[in-house]
Write an enzyme that holds these catalytic residues in place. Structure first.
Site, PDB file in Angstrom:
ATOM      1  CG  ASN A   9      -4.677   6.391   3.103  1.00 34.24           C
ATOM      2  OD1 ASN A   9      -5.025   6.847   4.187  1.00 34.24           O
ATOM      3  ND2 ASN A   9      -5.540   5.934   2.213  1.00 34.24           N
ATOM      4  CE  LYS A  11      -6.067   2.515   2.998  1.00 36.55           C
ATOM      5  NZ  LYS A  11      -6.530   1.419   2.159  1.00 36.55           N
ATOM      6  CG  HIS A  91      -8.985   6.270  -0.488  1.00 38.91           C
ATOM      7  ND1 HIS A  91      -9.668   5.114  -0.218  1.00 38.91           N
ATOM      8  CD2 HIS A  91      -7.675   5.926  -0.582  1.00 38.91           C
ATOM      9  CE1 HIS A  91      -8.792   4.104  -0.140  1.00 38.91           C
ATOM     10  NE2 HIS A  91      -7.581   4.581  -0.356  1.00 38.91           N
ATOM     11  CD  GLU A  93     -10.060   2.184   2.118  1.00 35.30           C
ATOM     12  OE1 GLU A  93      -9.632   3.012   2.941  1.00 35.30           O
ATOM     13  OE2 GLU A  93      -9.378   1.222   1.705  1.00 35.30           O
ATOM     14  CD  GLU A 161      -5.044   4.414  -3.819  1.00 32.85           C
ATOM     15  OE1 GLU A 161      -4.002   4.087  -3.240  1.00 32.85           O
ATOM     16  OE2 GLU A 161      -6.090   4.718  -3.221  1.00 32.85           O
ATOM     17  N   GLY A 167      -5.708  -3.036  -0.378  1.00 33.67           N
ATOM     18  CA  GLY A 167      -5.824  -3.828   0.844  1.00 33.67           C
ATOM     19  C   GLY A 167      -6.080  -5.310   0.610  1.00 33.67           C
ATOM     20  CB  SER A 199      -1.484  -4.687  -2.720  1.00 33.10           C
ATOM     21  OG  SER A 199      -2.774  -4.942  -2.180  1.00 33.10           O
TER      22      SER A 199
HETATM   23  P1  PGA Z   1      -3.033  -0.599   0.455  1.00 38.80           P
HETATM   24  O1  PGA Z   1      -3.919   0.738   0.380  1.00 38.80           O
HETATM   25  O2  PGA Z   1      -1.613  -0.201   0.156  1.00 38.80           O
HETATM   26  O3  PGA Z   1      -3.229  -1.096   1.854  1.00 38.80           O
HETATM   27  O4  PGA Z   1      -3.574  -1.524  -0.589  1.00 38.80           O
HETATM   28  C1  PGA Z   1      -3.672   1.723  -0.584  1.00 38.80           C
HETATM   29  C2  PGA Z   1      -4.649   2.863  -0.426  1.00 38.80           C
HETATM   30  O5  PGA Z   1      -5.823   2.609  -0.182  1.00 38.80           O
HETATM   31  O6  PGA Z   1      -4.280   4.044  -0.537  1.00 38.80           O
END
Ligand code: PGA
Length: 239
Positions: A9, A11, A91, A93, A161, A167, A199
Site C-alpha cells: 500500500n 498510500k 483502511h 486512514e 491491521e 506506520g 509495520s
Molecule cells: P505500515 O502500513 O506497513 O507502514 O505500518 C500498513 C498499512 O497501513 O497498510
C-alpha cells in the site's frame, strides 16, 4: 488452501519515478500473488509497466457508485479501466481522514465486486480498544457492518491491521496476531486469505508469516522500495 498474498500500500507516495521500484518488485512476484496499490495517478502507468509480469495492481479506495457528481472520487469501474485487479476498502486512514463508516466500507466493497475487483477489506482496533480488552468484539462489529453477504475467497481478502501498529514501527506480537487470525479463520472459513498489516518489515515478516492463519501481509512503508519489499515477498513465498 488460502492464496498467499503480499500486498503493498503506497498510500500518498510515489511519482512516475517510482515505476523503477515497481519493476524490481515485479521481477520477484513469481511465487506468491503480489499486489501494489499505488496512488491513483500511478495505476495506469504501473499496470502497463507490469503487463506480462505476475504483478497485480490495486486501488486504495473506491466510491460506491459507478459514475456521477462526486468531485475527487474514483469508481471501481474506473480502477478496472486503469488496469487494477484489487482495491483496498476500509483502511483505517480512510476511516479516520474521510470519516468512512462500516456502512460506507460495505458499499465500497459491493462496488468493488460489481466491477470485478477483489476487495482487500481492512479491519483493526485502536490501542484504547485493545487495552480495554475489546479487540475481538471490535473486529466482529466491523465485519458485521462492513463485510457484505456474498463474500467469498475469490472476491474478498481480509487485512487485520491494528491501528496502533500502522506506520508506528510497533508490530503486533505473534501471539496477538495469532489470536485474531485464529478467530477470523473460525468466522470466515478455510479458504479466505487473511493478511496482517502494521509495520511489517523484512526483519519481522518471516515470524508473522509462519503463523498458521496468516496468509500474507498488507505492507505500507516497507513496500515503497524494491529492496525492502522483495525480501518480504520472499519470506512469504518461503513460509
Ligand atoms: P505500515 O502500513 O506497513 O507502514 O505500518 C500498513 C498499512 O497501513 O497498510
Amino acid at each position: 488452501m488460502p492464496r498467499k498474498i503480499a500486498a503493498g500500500n503506497w498510500k500518498m507516495n510515489g511519482t512516475l519515478e517510482a515505476l523503477s521500484e515497481a519493476a524490481g518488485i515485479a521481477a520477484a512476484a513469481d511465487d506468491v500473488e503480489t499486489v501494489l496499490c499505488p496512488p491513483a495517478t500511478l495505476i495506469a502507468p504501473l499496470a502497463s509497466a507490469a503487463q506480462g509480469t505476475p504483478l497485480r495492481i490495486g486501488g486504495q479506495s473506491c466510491h460506491p457508485t459507478a459514475a456521477g457528481a462526486h468531485t475527487g472520487d474514483i469508481s471501481a469501474e474506473m480502477l478496472v479501466d486503469a488496469g487494477a485487479a484489487y482495491v483496498i476498502t476500509g483502511h483505517s486512514e480512510r476511516r479516520t481522514d474521510h470519516g468512512e463508516t462500516d456502512a460506507d466500507v460495505r458499499a465500497q466493497t459491493e462496488a468493488a465486486w460489481r466491477a470485478g475487483l477483489v476487495a482487500i477489506l481492512c479491519i483493526g482496533e485502536t490501542l484504547a480498544e485493545r487495552e480495554a480488552g475489546e479487540t475481538l468484539a471490535v473486529l466482529n462489529t466491523q465485519l458485521d457492518g462492513s463485510l457484505p453477504d456474498g463474500a467469498t475467497a475469490a472476491n474478498t481478502v481480509i487485512a487485520y491491521e491494528p491501528v496502533w501498529a500502522i506506520g508506528t514501527g510497533k508490530v503486533a506480537t505473534p501471539a496477538q496476531v495469532a489470536e485474531v487470525h485464529d478467530a477470523l479463520r473460525a468466522r470466515l472459513g478455510p479458504e479466505m486469505s487473511l493478511l496482517y498489516g502494521g509495520s511489517v518489515k523484512a526483519g519481522n515478516a518471516a515470524e508473522i508469516f509462519a503463523l498458521e492463519n496468516v496468509d500474507g501481509g498488507l505492507v505500507g512503508g516497507a513496500s515503497l522500495k524494491a529492496a525492502d519489499f522483495v525480501p518480504i515477498v520472499a519470506a512469504l513465498a518461503a513460509s
